[in-house]
Design an enzyme around this catalytic site. Structure first.
Site, mmCIF file in Angstrom:
data_model
loop_
_atom_site.group_PDB
_atom_site.id
_atom_site.type_symbol
_atom_site.label_atom_id
_atom_site.label_comp_id
_atom_site.label_asym_id
_atom_site.label_seq_id
_atom_site.Cartn_x
_atom_site.Cartn_y
_atom_site.Cartn_z
ATOM 1 N N ILE A 65 30.604 -28.244 33.114
ATOM 2 C CA ILE A 65 30.865 -26.600 33.824
ATOM 3 C C ILE A 65 30.198 -26.025 33.473
ATOM 4 O O ILE A 65 30.592 -25.171 34.443
ATOM 5 C CB ILE A 65 31.974 -26.220 32.273
ATOM 6 C CG1 ILE A 65 31.632 -26.079 30.373
ATOM 7 C CG2 ILE A 65 33.323 -27.502 31.310
ATOM 8 C CD1 ILE A 65 32.071 -26.165 29.967
ATOM 9 N N ASP A 66 29.362 -26.903 33.314
ATOM 10 C CA ASP A 66 27.673 -25.576 33.276
ATOM 11 C C ASP A 66 27.287 -25.153 35.298
ATOM 12 O O ASP A 66 26.891 -24.582 35.373
ATOM 13 C CB ASP A 66 26.425 -25.834 33.181
ATOM 14 C CG ASP A 66 26.479 -25.934 31.839
ATOM 15 O OD1 ASP A 66 27.597 -25.211 31.094
ATOM 16 O OD2 ASP A 66 26.159 -26.531 30.443
ATOM 17 N N MET A 122 29.367 -20.308 27.531
ATOM 18 C CA MET A 122 28.569 -21.150 27.548
ATOM 19 C C MET A 122 27.949 -21.416 28.400
ATOM 20 O O MET A 122 28.356 -20.063 29.760
ATOM 21 C CB MET A 122 29.510 -22.637 27.354
ATOM 22 C CG MET A 122 29.981 -23.387 26.060
ATOM 23 S SD MET A 122 31.089 -25.317 26.133
ATOM 24 C CE MET A 122 30.761 -25.113 24.619
ATOM 25 N N GLU A 128 25.496 -17.655 26.490
ATOM 26 C CA GLU A 128 24.931 -18.354 25.355
ATOM 27 C C GLU A 128 23.313 -18.892 25.000
ATOM 28 O O GLU A 128 22.799 -18.697 24.426
ATOM 29 C CB GLU A 128 25.468 -19.625 24.968
ATOM 30 C CG GLU A 128 25.390 -21.343 26.015
ATOM 31 C CD GLU A 128 26.362 -22.078 25.345
ATOM 32 O OE1 GLU A 128 27.077 -22.035 24.318
ATOM 33 O OE2 GLU A 128 25.350 -23.289 26.013
ATOM 34 N N TYR A 139 34.791 -23.736 22.208
ATOM 35 C CA TYR A 139 35.224 -25.205 22.897
ATOM 36 C C TYR A 139 36.351 -25.326 23.715
ATOM 37 O O TYR A 139 37.725 -25.538 24.377
ATOM 38 C CB TYR A 139 35.304 -26.259 22.063
ATOM 39 C CG TYR A 139 34.288 -26.336 21.880
ATOM 40 C CD1 TYR A 139 33.238 -27.399 21.693
ATOM 41 C CD2 TYR A 139 33.081 -26.048 20.512
ATOM 42 C CE1 TYR A 139 31.882 -27.509 22.193
ATOM 43 C CE2 TYR A 139 31.841 -26.381 19.985
ATOM 44 C CZ TYR A 139 31.624 -27.194 20.253
ATOM 45 O OH TYR A 139 30.178 -27.183 20.495
#
Lengths: 406, 406
Positions: free
Chosen positions: B137-138, B180, B237, B295
């Site tokens: 997902i990053d 995130m 984050e 999450y």
């Protein structure tokens, strides 16, 4: 013959479907020959004081339908609580605009605002028909089977826990999800509707209707972790100790209160973090994660129950009908008439305003950390159609060759 | 002629579409006459050591399709990082089962795991074809236009901010959403795709590619708040000060690291809470709310990009083709070939493993707190079809009667 203008406004926290009710009022009102204009006050009762009105009659039905499908309060909201002086200012503005119908869409506090405005109008001799239209994700309005906004928020919570459970199964540990709900655990309990298989989480559910004790909590978590090798927990932000003090308030440095005297519980992650720290330090479990669902659960765009949408529209429509054909102020309420169908009635404002419904005992399991089938049956039809579903690989274990003895 | 058995496993954090890649491998492999069995290892490379295999060949295509549409890793995951000894245990198990093809679905760390296994296999003389299949997902894998899993997470973040913006407009104040992203700001930047009207939030976006200074942050917030009467902020984050120390690590009591040496940044609300406290105390703004998406953004069921689903399936299929028809180990990568179309290629493991892509300068506005149109154009087609949309009432202000002079 009342004036040809009606006024609608929205109060309190927004929901995914509160604009359905607004549009229900706007479109239904124009079907009455006596209604010439539908005004919307910006930011609730404060918009009346500020004389900040929008003429919804000049909207197209197309754009109204698009707005109806948009979450949050299109007119803006407020947490103002009017007193007698505030009400007199309201009446001055209403008089200047010849408005004699007031519709207020909101939860307990907005019902109370409607009650106060209704009462003060009678005292002041101002001819005002006041109708409260229900909405609240907390589902804590008395006299209602459920409240518009709750089903969509419940759907978000159920979907969130269905996903969090899968995530936790993939990388096992403890997961704590903190859900909104000051006094009523309905929304937290909705987490259970994300369960499918017997070992799915949430394995433990803590609602404000039961006293929370950290020792018992740690005991429950330990037992669950030993059994499943992991543990998914749903916690209401409103959990409190035996004295009634919310756990969240024991943590906050400055406790913020709104004008209705409500403690500010959302908008920070302190409760989840505290519980995670306790689990880590006291139980020695390494992988412990906490999420606070916060504002996502009430305003996420794209997670909505179609049942909720239709009912939110209907409470707006019925409010207009009750106002135009009825002879008294009141609060529109949803009554369940079948599995699944509903009808609407007008309750006295005194019977709804400022009162708080909590989860009925039959909805909470004897353990105090689970919900009952009665609750599942109650909630399932509200979640609407097209709920996403989780599937697993069926077990087809390959016989061990090298490690056969392990 | 290689053996008739292939092995697939999943590593690292799950995504909404990682099972598409798994099913892509399982279904594509069976089209090759040389493949007799497709095994899945439970919980990544650890499942090999434990000899914990499932025979995916015995699954029905129907159930495989259902699993493909389920988020999170159906086989379970791990954060284990193998060393030489670990690898030799792997080869012993693989030899016992006559497995000579290994597919590992994961991000940077899993690419590195694949590289290590590939290298050690060569050293040990074990004939193993190793293919890394991208997911994260990053979006921080080098050599890829984007990575499977990122588009769906980006869609969640964009939808979340679209809703949070509406909520914040309804009850004005400051909202901080923490997203995130350890080193790469792609997912945080996706928040901007939830914007529709010029005054919509997020008004400020902070990514790890730029140094974070609390004084400048407070200055930005103050200026935005004065301009719009509210402020919606997206924060990664991974934001860090000039020394490179993550803000989140300055707060945590015990800093947890995984086996790949990554700091544990998610799973608590500390960063959002710190930033909110700063805004409250230094700027004197009362209504300040912080959410940490945690999450939810990677495992929420029911928020997925159909483009992402298709591509995640394709990288799995292509991995098998590269393995069966090619002559080398490698990492499958997505290359953009049009607006919008993609193709796939096999990169050397050394060129991907353990490297981190960050946002290109052309994607970040000069201000450092916004993204560019180049990024909007890059991301929009990835989000897929059916993105929910927000609509407003068009302004039709009612002329003031009583307060005309105000």
């Amino acid at each position: 013959m009342p004036s040809g203008k009606i006024l609608v406004a929205q109060g309190g926290g927004p929901t995914a479907v509160i604009n359905q009710s607004l549009v229900g009022v706007a479109l239904e009102a124009r079907r009455f020959r006596s209604v010439e204009r539908v005004y919307g006050a910006r930011h609730g009762v404060r918009g009346i004081i500020n004389e900040d009105f929008d003429d919804l009659t000049q909207e197209t039905s197309h754009n109204l339908e698009l707005v109806a499908n948009t979450p949050s309060s299109a007119l803006g909201s407020t947490r103002d609580k009017p007193d007698a002086k505030y009400c007199h200012e309201i009446f001055e503005v209403l008089r200047a605009h010849e408005i004699e119908h007031f519709f207020y869409i909101g939860g307990n506090d907005s019902a109370d605002t409607t009650r106060i405005v209704s009462l003060e109008a009678q005292r002041a001799g101002y001819p005002l028909r006041c109708i409260h239209i229900p909405k609240t994700i907390d589902n804590d309005l008395v006299g209602n089977d459920h409240t518009p906004g709750f089903p969509s928020a419940a759907r978000f919570v159920a979907q969130a826990f269905a996903g969090a459970n899968l995530d936790n199964a993939s990388l096992p540990g403890v997961y704590v999800g903190v859900v909104m709900g000051r006094h009523a655990g309905f929304l937290t309990a909705a987490s259970a509707l994300g369960k499918k298989f017997p070992d799915d989480g949430p394995h433990l559910i803590y609602v404000p209707e039961r006293t929370f004790a950290i020792e018992q909590f740690l005991h429950d978590v330990k037992q669950t972790y030993e059994r499943f090798g992991r543990c998914v927990i749903a916690v209401s932000e409103g959990i409190h100790d035996a004295s009634g003090a919310p756990m969240a308030s024991l943590l906050a440095k400055d406790i913020e209160r709104d004008e209705h005297g409500n403690l500010q519980l959302s908008g920070n992650g302190a409760l989840a973090d505290l519980l995670c720290e306790e689990i880590k330090s006291k139980l020695g479990i390494k992988r412990v994660r906490g999420d606070t669902f916060g504002y996502l659960q009430r305003s996420f765009i794209g997670c909505v129950s179609d049942v909720d949408q239709r009912e939110a529209r209907e409470v707006g429509e019925k409010a207009v009908q009750f106002a135009m054909w009825g002879r008294r102020d009141g609060s529109v309420a949803i009554r369940r008439t079948g599995f699944y169908s509903v009808d609407y009635e007008l309750l006295a404002l005194d019977d709804v305003a400022g009162k708080t419904r909590v989860m009925e005992d039959e909805f909470i399991a004897a353990s105090g950390t689970d919900i009952t089938d009665a609750f599942r049956l109650y909630l399932r039809p509200l979640l609407g159609s097209g709920m996403p579903d989780a599937f697993r690989l069926r077990p087809n274990p390959v016989p061990k060759v090298r490690n056969a003895a392990r």
